[in-house]
Each structure stands twice: as structure tokens, then as C-alpha cells.
Design an enzyme around this catalytic site. Structure first.
Site, PDB file in Angstrom:
ATOM      1  N   GLY A  48       0.821  -1.200   0.000  1.00 18.42           N
ATOM      2  CA  GLY A  48       0.000   0.000   0.000  1.00 18.42           C
ATOM      3  C   GLY A  48       0.850   1.242   0.000  1.00 18.42           C
ATOM      4  O   GLY A  48       2.076   1.173  -0.021  1.00 18.42           O
ATOM      5  N   GLU A  64      -0.342   0.982  -6.006  1.00 20.06           N
ATOM      6  CA  GLU A  64       0.670   0.658  -4.997  1.00 20.06           C
ATOM      7  C   GLU A  64       0.957  -0.842  -4.940  1.00 20.06           C
ATOM      8  O   GLU A  64       2.104  -1.252  -4.832  1.00 20.06           O
ATOM      9  CB  GLU A  64       0.242   1.179  -3.617  1.00 20.06           C
ATOM     10  CG  GLU A  64       0.340   2.682  -3.481  1.00 20.06           C
ATOM     11  CD  GLU A  64       1.774   3.188  -3.367  1.00 20.06           C
ATOM     12  OE1 GLU A  64       2.706   2.393  -3.149  1.00 20.06           O
ATOM     13  OE2 GLU A  64       1.955   4.415  -3.492  1.00 20.06           O
ATOM     14  N   GLU A  68       4.655  -2.425  -5.773  1.00 21.95           N
ATOM     15  CA  GLU A  68       5.378  -3.118  -4.704  1.00 21.95           C
ATOM     16  C   GLU A  68       5.437  -4.633  -4.868  1.00 21.95           C
ATOM     17  O   GLU A  68       6.300  -5.276  -4.276  1.00 21.95           O
ATOM     18  CB  GLU A  68       4.759  -2.779  -3.348  1.00 21.95           C
ATOM     19  CG  GLU A  68       4.912  -1.310  -2.997  1.00 21.95           C
ATOM     20  CD  GLU A  68       4.244  -0.927  -1.689  1.00 21.95           C
ATOM     21  OE1 GLU A  68       3.737  -1.810  -0.967  1.00 21.95           O
ATOM     22  OE2 GLU A  68       4.230   0.287  -1.387  1.00 21.95           O
ATOM     23  N   GLU A 122      11.313  -8.502   0.392  1.00 21.51           N
ATOM     24  CA  GLU A 122      10.804  -9.863   0.303  1.00 21.51           C
ATOM     25  C   GLU A 122       9.278  -9.824   0.297  1.00 21.51           C
ATOM     26  O   GLU A 122       8.669  -8.966   0.928  1.00 21.51           O
ATOM     27  CB  GLU A 122      11.301 -10.659   1.519  1.00 21.51           C
ATOM     28  CG  GLU A 122      10.973 -12.119   1.532  1.00 21.51           C
ATOM     29  CD  GLU A 122      11.546 -12.839   2.753  1.00 21.51           C
ATOM     30  OE1 GLU A 122      11.211 -14.029   2.898  1.00 21.51           O
ATOM     31  OE2 GLU A 122      12.278 -12.245   3.559  1.00 21.51           O
TER      32      GLU A 122
END
Length: 152
Positions: A48, A64, A68, A122
Site C-alpha cells: 500500500g 501501490e 510493490e 521480500e
């Protein structure tokens, strides 16, 4: 220039209110996707981020998540909107803000997980009863609230 940079040009380091989105993404085994975040350092959290001018909350969440994780999310369902002094942030760069955060959830996504290496290092799906010890505190609350919602 993004919105935060734009507004910081006027208010400098003074506290402001920002709008953000967090997204709970569940796989077919009902495991939740978490990201080992760059900030807060090494804590796990939800994908987010902050809204840009002209975006809807859903568009912010989708953008987002894609930035990501590399995933395209569909059918975002609004769980809740969180705000208040519990969501006050004071960043290492001395920027201060109060977050108004819309939290969505979905089980509909496509794509292949790709770590962005800027905001996280990760990505991993976790069982809801085996979440990592070090997590963003507000994100723990969002997940807990989701679990309570699902158990009604």
C-alpha cells in the site's frame, strides 16, 4: 513531482494529513501476502501507500500493489477507514503526518510476485495464525479486524 513532494514544498516538515491505502491480498489457501518493508526497517507489512492527486482510493491501492508486488488486483472490497492519533507518523527525514488509511481486501489478482527492492526486500504469503513477529503495528490491527469481520 508527486503530491507529497509538492505539498512539502509549502509546509516543510510541519505535520500534514495524508490519504493512504493498505490492501490485504489472500491466495487460494487463504494466506495473506506480506512485504518485508524497508521502513519501518525489516518489519513485515501490507502492500500500500499514499494517494496521488486525481486518484481514487481504489486506484491508489491497485497502483501501490502493482508497484510493490507486480500483482494486478481486482475487486477491491473496502473493509474500513482508519484515522486518528494512532496513525501519526514521524519519519527519519523529519516529515510528520497523520494518515487517513482506507483498507481493502481481495482474493482476485493476477501476475507474478516481483519484489521492488525500494520499499521492500521480500514478499511472502503467511497463514493468518502464523504471522511474523515483527510487523507494522497498524497493519497487525487491520489483519485482526479483518479476522473478526470474517468470523461474524
Amino acid at each position: 513531482m508527486n503530491y507529497v513532494e509538492y505539498i512539502r514544498g509549502y509546509v516543510k516538515d510541519n505535520p500534514i494529513i495524508l490519504n493512504g491505502v493498505s490492501v490485504l491480498i489472500f491466495n487460494e489457501k487463504n494466506k495473506i501476502l506480506l512485504q518485508r518493508r524497508t521502513y519501518p526497517k525489516k518489519n513485515w507489512g501490507l502492500p500500500g501507500g499514499l494517494m496521488e492527486m486525481g486518484e481514487s482510493m481504489e486506484e491508489t491501492g491497485a497502483r501501490e500493489v502493482f508497484e510493490e508486488t507486480g500483482l494486478e488486483v481486482k475487486e477491491l472490497k473496502l473493509m474500513n477507514v482508519y484515522s486518528g492519533k494512532e496513525l501519526y507518523m514521524h519519519l527519519p527525514n523529519n516529515h510528520k503526518f497523520y494518515l487517513v488509511n482506507a483498507v481493502y481486501y481481495t482474493k482476485k489478482y493476477k501476475g507474478t510476485l516481483q519484489v521492488d527492492n525500494i520499499e521492500g526486500s521480500e514478499l511472502k504469503f503467511f497463514s493468518l495464525n502464523e504471522l511474523p513477529e515483527y510487523m507494522v503495528v497498524s497493519h497487525k490491527r487491520f489483519i485482526k479486524d479483518y479476522m473478526e469481520l470474517e468470523n461474524r
